[in-house]
Enzyme design. Sequence first.
Site, PDB file in Angstrom:
ATOM      1  N   CYS A 219       1.276 -33.667  34.239  1.00  0.00           N
ATOM      2  CA  CYS A 219       1.652 -32.290  34.534  1.00  0.00           C
ATOM      3  C   CYS A 219       0.504 -31.670  35.328  1.00  0.00           C
ATOM      4  O   CYS A 219      -0.620 -31.584  34.816  1.00  0.00           O
ATOM      5  CB  CYS A 219       1.861 -31.547  33.211  1.00  0.00           C
ATOM      6  SG  CYS A 219       2.141 -29.780  33.382  1.00  0.00           S
TER       7      CYS A 219
ATOM      8  N   CYS B   3       4.082 -30.687  41.530  1.00  0.00           N
ATOM      9  CA  CYS B   3       4.598 -30.506  40.171  1.00  0.00           C
ATOM     10  C   CYS B   3       5.441 -31.735  39.882  1.00  0.00           C
ATOM     11  O   CYS B   3       6.234 -32.159  40.735  1.00  0.00           O
ATOM     12  CB  CYS B   3       5.448 -29.241  40.086  1.00  0.00           C
ATOM     13  SG  CYS B   3       6.412 -29.097  38.560  1.00  0.00           S
TER      14      CYS B   3
HETATM   15  N1  DGL Z   1       5.695 -30.472  35.467  1.00  0.00           N
HETATM   16  C1  DGL Z   1       4.665 -29.502  35.494  1.00  0.00           C
HETATM   17  C2  DGL Z   1       3.671 -29.719  36.616  1.00  0.00           C
HETATM   18  O1  DGL Z   1       3.497 -30.820  37.073  1.00  0.00           O
HETATM   19  C3  DGL Z   1       4.934 -28.055  35.311  1.00  0.00           C
HETATM   20  C4  DGL Z   1       6.237 -27.463  35.070  1.00  0.00           C
HETATM   21  C5  DGL Z   1       6.100 -26.202  34.242  1.00  0.00           C
HETATM   22  O2  DGL Z   1       6.073 -26.351  33.030  1.00  0.00           O
HETATM   23  O3  DGL Z   1       5.990 -25.112  34.812  1.00  0.00           O
HETATM   24  O4  DGL Z   1       3.020 -28.806  37.043  1.00  0.00           O
END
Ligand code: DGL
Length: 257
Positions: free
Chosen positions: A75, A185
């Site tokens: 993430c 993301c």
């Molecule tokens: N998947 C996450 C990232 O790579 C973030 C998504 C979220 O929870 O806002 O930043």
Amino acid sequence: MGQIDAPIAVFDSGLGGVSVLREMRKIMPGEDFYYYGDSLNAPYGTKTLYEVRKLTIAHTRDFIEMGAKGVVVACNTATSAAVRTLREMYPQLPLVGIEPAVKPAVEAFPHGRILVMATPMTIREEKLHKLIERFAGEAEVIPLACPGLMDFVEAGNIDSPEIYGFLRDILHPYKGNLDAVVLGCTHYPFVQKTIQEVLGEKVQIFDGGEGTAKEIKRRLSVAGLLQNNAQRKGEIIYKNSDNSQEKEALFWKLLNY
Ligand code: DGL
């Protein structure tokens, strides 16, 4: 420190980290993976730095107690909020946090125009600003916060007129004047096809999943923690703070997408 037979923990605010897990599975098919999605607390990208740091540290602590031999923060938002602190807390642990693949994009397009799509927190945080500054003389790197985009993926809405409309609206100002897009993301690779459709075939799309997978493999290898039985078939253990069957079904669907 975890043992060779222990799983590698992979963590995201929800199901986005599956885009990193599938890269890891490709290059480490003999490893077991423990995937933890915190969908109940998602999205992280619109929370405060303090909240995301606290959640990320708590999850990592659980993974270590469980005996995980390595941790992947799949993430970008959690990486920018907590990875430095985690490295200080657990200097011995093979730990890798994904970050936007700006470097390979700049290398492929020197003097190019490169759009970085990410959550509001990733766009705001110092980590990305430093990365952009580093390449300031070499290319034009444009940050774009995309609040709301991860929610489509989290709801399993990855191929629909709504997602097309959403992306067409936010990408409209960049159509026809970009060389590359960096998916900052881990949810966004699941809508990559639509991003490509909106921006056209000429725009090249970069994501950090493969680089992150290679880096954790390297770190585990240095620590002598990679499985060495070539016949072994690894398992995937799924866990989510949102216990619903729908989430779990979506997890397996995205893993094989
Ligand atoms: N998947 C996450 C990232 O790579 C973030 C998504 C979220 O929870 O806002 O930043």
